[in-house]
Design a protein around this motif. Structure first.
Motif, PDB file in Angstrom:
ATOM      1  N   ASP A   1      -1.356  -3.695 -74.903  1.00 16.26           N
ATOM      2  CA  ASP A   1      -2.038  -4.801 -75.584  1.00 16.26           C
ATOM      3  C   ASP A   1      -1.395  -6.151 -75.272  1.00 16.26           C
ATOM      4  OD1 ASP A   1      -3.888  -3.142 -76.769  1.00 16.26           O
ATOM      5  OD2 ASP A   1      -2.673  -2.825 -78.563  1.00 16.26           O
ATOM      6  N   ASP A   2      -0.237  -6.129 -74.630  1.00 15.10           N
ATOM      7  CA  ASP A   2       0.479  -7.352 -74.260  1.00 15.10           C
ATOM      8  C   ASP A   2      -0.081  -7.844 -72.930  1.00 15.10           C
ATOM      9  OD1 ASP A   2       2.226  -9.327 -73.443  1.00 15.10           O
ATOM     10  OD2 ASP A   2       4.031  -8.137 -73.780  1.00 15.10           O
ATOM     11  N   GLY A   3      -0.835  -8.913 -72.952  1.00 12.46           N
ATOM     12  CA  GLY A   3      -1.501  -9.419 -71.755  1.00 12.46           C
ATOM     13  C   GLY A   3      -0.560  -9.857 -70.646  1.00 12.46           C
ATOM     14  N   SER A   4       0.716 -10.073 -70.964  1.00  8.55           N
ATOM     15  CA  SER A   4       1.638 -10.574 -69.941  1.00  8.55           C
ATOM     16  C   SER A   4       2.046  -9.494 -68.929  1.00  8.55           C
ATOM     17  CB  SER A   4       2.902 -11.142 -70.595  1.00  8.55           C
ATOM     18  OG  SER A   4       3.648 -10.102 -71.213  1.00  8.55           O
TER      19      SER A   4
ATOM     20  N   ALA B   1       8.845   8.183 -68.721  1.00 15.42           N
ATOM     21  CA  ALA B   1       9.352   7.169 -69.655  1.00 15.42           C
ATOM     22  C   ALA B   1       8.808   5.784 -69.307  1.00 15.42           C
ATOM     23  CB  ALA B   1      10.879   7.161 -69.641  1.00 15.42           C
ATOM     24  N   ALA B   2       8.736   5.460 -68.034  1.00 18.75           N
ATOM     25  CA  ALA B   2       8.208   4.161 -67.612  1.00 18.75           C
ATOM     26  C   ALA B   2       6.729   4.034 -67.952  1.00 18.75           C
ATOM     27  CB  ALA B   2       8.431   3.967 -66.110  1.00 18.75           C
ATOM     28  N   HIS B   3       5.969   5.096 -67.732  1.00 23.91           N
ATOM     29  CA  HIS B   3       4.540   5.048 -68.055  1.00 23.91           C
ATOM     30  C   HIS B   3       4.317   4.951 -69.567  1.00 23.91           C
ATOM     31  CE1 HIS B   3       3.983   6.182 -63.868  1.00 23.91           C
ATOM     32  NE2 HIS B   3       2.747   5.756 -64.022  1.00 23.91           N
ATOM     33  N   LEU B   4       5.112   5.639 -70.346  1.00 21.78           N
ATOM     34  CA  LEU B   4       4.985   5.545 -71.809  1.00 21.78           C
ATOM     35  C   LEU B   4       5.360   4.154 -72.310  1.00 21.78           C
ATOM     36  CD1 LEU B   4       6.354   9.040 -72.904  1.00 21.78           C
ATOM     37  CD2 LEU B   4       3.966   8.244 -72.900  1.00 21.78           C
ATOM     38  N   ALA B   5       6.371   3.551 -71.691  1.00 18.68           N
ATOM     39  CA  ALA B   5       6.745   2.177 -72.063  1.00 18.68           C
ATOM     40  C   ALA B   5       5.600   1.219 -71.753  1.00 18.68           C
ATOM     41  CB  ALA B   5       8.013   1.762 -71.327  1.00 18.68           C
ATOM     42  N   ALA B   6       4.941   1.406 -70.615  1.00 26.15           N
ATOM     43  CA  ALA B   6       3.796   0.555 -70.263  1.00 26.15           C
ATOM     44  C   ALA B   6       2.645   0.781 -71.236  1.00 26.15           C
ATOM     45  CB  ALA B   6       3.353   0.844 -68.837  1.00 26.15           C
ATOM     46  N   LEU B   7       2.416   2.020 -71.615  1.00 22.89           N
ATOM     47  CA  LEU B   7       1.339   2.328 -72.547  1.00 22.89           C
ATOM     48  C   LEU B   7       1.568   1.648 -73.892  1.00 22.89           C
ATOM     49  CD1 LEU B   7      -1.237   3.945 -73.175  1.00 22.89           C
ATOM     50  CD2 LEU B   7       0.246   5.847 -73.852  1.00 22.89           C
ATOM     51  N   ARG B   8       2.813   1.630 -74.353  1.00 23.25           N
ATOM     52  CA  ARG B   8       3.128   0.976 -75.637  1.00 23.25           C
ATOM     53  C   ARG B   8       2.880  -0.528 -75.590  1.00 23.25           C
ATOM     54  NH1 ARG B   8       7.246   4.852 -75.469  1.00 23.25           N
ATOM     55  NH2 ARG B   8       8.725   3.388 -74.541  1.00 23.25           N
ATOM     56  N   ARG B   9       2.892  -1.107 -74.388  1.00 20.60           N
ATOM     57  CA  ARG B   9       2.709  -2.547 -74.260  1.00 20.60           C
ATOM     58  C   ARG B   9       1.362  -2.927 -73.676  1.00 20.60           C
ATOM     59  NH1 ARG B   9       7.423  -5.828 -72.014  1.00 20.60           N
ATOM     60  NH2 ARG B   9       6.016  -7.382 -72.823  1.00 20.60           N
TER      61      ARG B   9
END
Length: 73
Positions: free
Chosen positions: A30-33, A20-28
């Motif tokens: 494109d977010d440079g922050s 779940a944590a890796h999928l959340a990171a994947l969804r973001r």
């Protein structure tokens, strides 16, 4: 061999939380922050490492850890 008193705590994270944590990171991604920052995946429930290892060894039918070594300053 157990090191020191065997009372060290660790956080063992279930694979579903890790995914779940890796999928959340994947969804973001494109977010440079989010880039270049550390993130910790945790269950939030630290456990005694050697108690957990003892249960795991027993479950697998392996002998328990009986020896300990101390820390040297």
């Amino acid at each position: 061999v157990r090191i020191w008193d065997g009372l060290n705590r660790v956080d063992v994270t279930h694979i579903s939380d890790t995914v779940a944590a890796h999928l959340a990171a994947l969804r973001r991604c494109d977010d440079g922050s989010i880039w270049g920052r550390p993130y910790f995946i945790t269950s939030g429930r630290p456990i005694l490492l050697w108690d957990w290892l003892g249960e795991l060894l027993a479950w697998k039918g392996l002998p328990a850890v009986r020896r300990s070594v101390g820390l040297r300053p």
